[in-house]
Write a protein that holds these residues in place. Structure first.
Motif, PDB file in Angstrom:
ATOM      1  N   ALA A 201     -29.668 -29.855 -11.750  1.00  0.00           N
ATOM      2  CA  ALA A 201     -30.909 -29.860 -11.010  1.00  0.00           C
ATOM      3  C   ALA A 201     -31.728 -28.712  -9.863  1.00  0.00           C
ATOM      4  CB  ALA A 201     -31.708 -31.915 -10.614  1.00  0.00           C
ATOM      5  N   SER A 202     -30.385 -28.738  -9.145  1.00  0.00           N
ATOM      6  CA  SER A 202     -30.873 -28.913  -7.949  1.00  0.00           C
ATOM      7  C   SER A 202     -32.066 -27.154  -7.114  1.00  0.00           C
ATOM      8  CB  SER A 202     -29.180 -28.056  -7.168  1.00  0.00           C
ATOM      9  OG  SER A 202     -29.310 -27.759  -5.754  1.00  0.00           O
ATOM     10  N   ARG A 203     -32.217 -28.199  -6.270  1.00  0.00           N
ATOM     11  CA  ARG A 203     -32.806 -26.524  -5.938  1.00  0.00           C
ATOM     12  C   ARG A 203     -34.312 -26.170  -6.746  1.00  0.00           C
ATOM     13  NH1 ARG A 203     -30.083 -23.564  -0.900  1.00  0.00           N
ATOM     14  NH2 ARG A 203     -29.255 -25.286   0.357  1.00  0.00           N
ATOM     15  N   LYS A 204     -34.156 -26.629  -7.829  1.00  0.00           N
ATOM     16  CA  LYS A 204     -35.239 -26.225  -9.644  1.00  0.00           C
ATOM     17  C   LYS A 204     -36.706 -26.048  -8.847  1.00  0.00           C
ATOM     18  CE  LYS A 204     -31.507 -25.421 -12.537  1.00  0.00           C
ATOM     19  NZ  LYS A 204     -30.785 -25.467 -13.753  1.00  0.00           N
ATOM     20  N   ARG A 205     -37.325 -25.404  -9.998  1.00  0.00           N
ATOM     21  CA  ARG A 205     -39.413 -25.308  -9.466  1.00  0.00           C
ATOM     22  C   ARG A 205     -39.204 -26.840  -9.943  1.00  0.00           C
ATOM     23  NH1 ARG A 205     -42.068 -21.419 -12.862  1.00  0.00           N
ATOM     24  NH2 ARG A 205     -40.783 -20.107 -11.970  1.00  0.00           N
ATOM     25  N   PHE A 206     -38.764 -28.098 -11.135  1.00  0.00           N
ATOM     26  CA  PHE A 206     -40.161 -28.940 -10.903  1.00  0.00           C
ATOM     27  C   PHE A 206     -39.848 -29.536  -9.530  1.00  0.00           C
ATOM     28  CE2 PHE A 206     -35.699 -30.609 -11.522  1.00  0.00           C
ATOM     29  CZ  PHE A 206     -35.638 -31.658 -12.111  1.00  0.00           C
ATOM     30  N   LEU A 207     -38.515 -29.938  -8.947  1.00  0.00           N
ATOM     31  CA  LEU A 207     -38.532 -29.893  -7.638  1.00  0.00           C
ATOM     32  C   LEU A 207     -39.728 -30.359  -6.810  1.00  0.00           C
ATOM     33  CD1 LEU A 207     -34.548 -31.182  -7.331  1.00  0.00           C
ATOM     34  CD2 LEU A 207     -36.711 -32.309  -8.644  1.00  0.00           C
ATOM     35  N   GLY A 208     -39.347 -28.457  -6.922  1.00  0.00           N
ATOM     36  CA  GLY A 208     -40.938 -28.164  -5.592  1.00  0.00           C
ATOM     37  C   GLY A 208     -42.047 -28.410  -5.747  1.00  0.00           C
ATOM     38  N   LEU A 210     -42.926 -31.103  -7.615  1.00  0.00           N
ATOM     39  CA  LEU A 210     -43.203 -32.797  -6.988  1.00  0.00           C
ATOM     40  C   LEU A 210     -43.355 -32.692  -5.590  1.00  0.00           C
ATOM     41  CD1 LEU A 210     -42.823 -35.087  -7.461  1.00  0.00           C
ATOM     42  CD2 LEU A 210     -40.505 -35.311  -7.266  1.00  0.00           C
ATOM     43  N   LEU A 211     -42.698 -32.352  -4.466  1.00  0.00           N
ATOM     44  CA  LEU A 211     -42.710 -31.763  -3.314  1.00  0.00           C
ATOM     45  C   LEU A 211     -44.509 -31.366  -3.012  1.00  0.00           C
ATOM     46  CD1 LEU A 211     -38.874 -30.737  -1.726  1.00  0.00           C
ATOM     47  CD2 LEU A 211     -40.248 -33.169  -2.669  1.00  0.00           C
ATOM     48  N   ARG A 223     -35.666 -28.655  -0.142  1.00  0.00           N
ATOM     49  CA  ARG A 223     -35.640 -29.207  -1.927  1.00  0.00           C
ATOM     50  C   ARG A 223     -34.368 -30.129  -2.288  1.00  0.00           C
ATOM     51  NH1 ARG A 223     -37.751 -24.484  -6.184  1.00  0.00           N
ATOM     52  NH2 ARG A 223     -39.832 -24.491  -5.038  1.00  0.00           N
ATOM     53  N   ASP A 224     -32.963 -30.097  -0.732  1.00  0.00           N
ATOM     54  CA  ASP A 224     -31.935 -30.640  -0.762  1.00  0.00           C
ATOM     55  C   ASP A 224     -32.138 -32.315  -0.747  1.00  0.00           C
ATOM     56  OD1 ASP A 224     -30.876 -27.792  -1.203  1.00  0.00           O
ATOM     57  OD2 ASP A 224     -30.675 -27.552   0.972  1.00  0.00           O
ATOM     58  N   ARG A 225     -33.171 -32.599  -0.365  1.00  0.00           N
ATOM     59  CA  ARG A 225     -33.381 -34.201  -0.183  1.00  0.00           C
ATOM     60  C   ARG A 225     -33.843 -34.447  -1.963  1.00  0.00           C
ATOM     61  NH1 ARG A 225     -36.594 -34.619   5.115  1.00  0.00           N
ATOM     62  NH2 ARG A 225     -37.695 -33.228   4.414  1.00  0.00           N
TER      63      ARG A 225
END
Length: 267
Positions: A201-208, A210-211, A223-225
């Protein structure tokens, strides 16, 4: 699994580790942070990326694999090409991480069977330039599980042993944000196929996304946290491994999850 991108166009680090000596130094740094594996890749699979010539991929990957293997690292090669995989194994890699699950190169599973190395088999529907058009599911977890099972059967037919296999649900590959969250929520169904599971999942767009929805900066390096949170939750679910760019944060997160699970087992 610590990521070492030897590419000029990675979505996550923009070619920061493109030079061989810098990539090797970065790999050593990730080992010092606690990485158990180093995943060396010479071809970007970011959305919209086009393929690089095989000779370019070999030139990028092989010197880094040799150097880090010689330094005692457990090395994985991130490639969809059988030729690159086989030559990387000869150079010291112990694992092949194929995001296409053998679909991009029909010779890949033969190489895996012949070399006897571990094989990360991912869910995939098409190359980066078309995968966005293939993100259509009625039940993403059921369909990804079924398609992974098909690829496992193909690998087994090619002579790959069950103990060589690790499955990856392929977060971001022909999946949109909702699909990725549903897959994470349904990890037990993927694990129910009976093989170790790797989460990337690391740094992927879906985390971005969300943030950004909560007003935070969404650049990949920020996105590391969020990645570490996924690592902790995935570890708590019992996955085999997590593939990350920032090793230190996820090592701490996994240790917390492990301590929590051990305490629960004592109750």
């Amino acid at each position: 699994m610590g990521v070492v991108n030897v590419t000029p166009d990675s979505f996550s680090d923009g070619g920061q580790w493109f030079q061989t000596d810098v990539a090797v130094a970065h790999g050593r740094h990730l080992l010092a942070q606690g990485a158990d594996l180093l995943d060396i890749g010479g071809e970007s699979t970011r959305p919209g990326a086009t393929r690089v010539p095989v000779d370019d991929e070999l030139d990028r990957v092989l010197p880094v694999v040799r150097a880090l293997a010689a330094a005692g690292a457990d090395v994985s090669v991130d490639t969809m090409r059988a030729e690159v995989a086989e030559r990387a194994v000869s150079a010291g890699a112990h694992m092949i991480n194929d995001v296409s699950g053998g679909l991009a190169d029909p010779e890949m599973t033969k190489v895996v069977a012949r070399t006897g190395c571990r094989y990360v088999l991912s869910h995939w529907r098409g190359h980066s330039d078309v995968m966005g058009d293939l993100a259509a599911y009625d039940d993403v977890t059921a369909e990804v599980g079924a398609e992974l099972a098909e690829r496992v059967a193909a690998a087994r037919t090619a002579g790959v042993r069950p103990d060589q296999l690790v499955l990856d649900p392929g977060l971001g590959f022909a999946k949109d944000g909702v699909h990725n969250w549903e897959l994470l929520a349904g990890l037990d169904r993927i694990m129910g196929l009976g093989y170790p599971v790797l989460v990337g999942a690391s740094r992927k767009r879906f985390l971005g996304e969300l943030l950004a929805a909560h007003g935070a900066e969404s650049f990949p390096a920020f996105r590391d946290r969020a990645t570490a949170a996924v690592s902790a939750l995935a570890a708590a679910r019992g996955v085999w491994g997590v593939r990350v760019h920032d090793v230190a944060g996820s090592v701490d997160a996994v240790r917390v999850a492990q301590a929590w699970r051990e305490a629960e087992n004592l109750r």
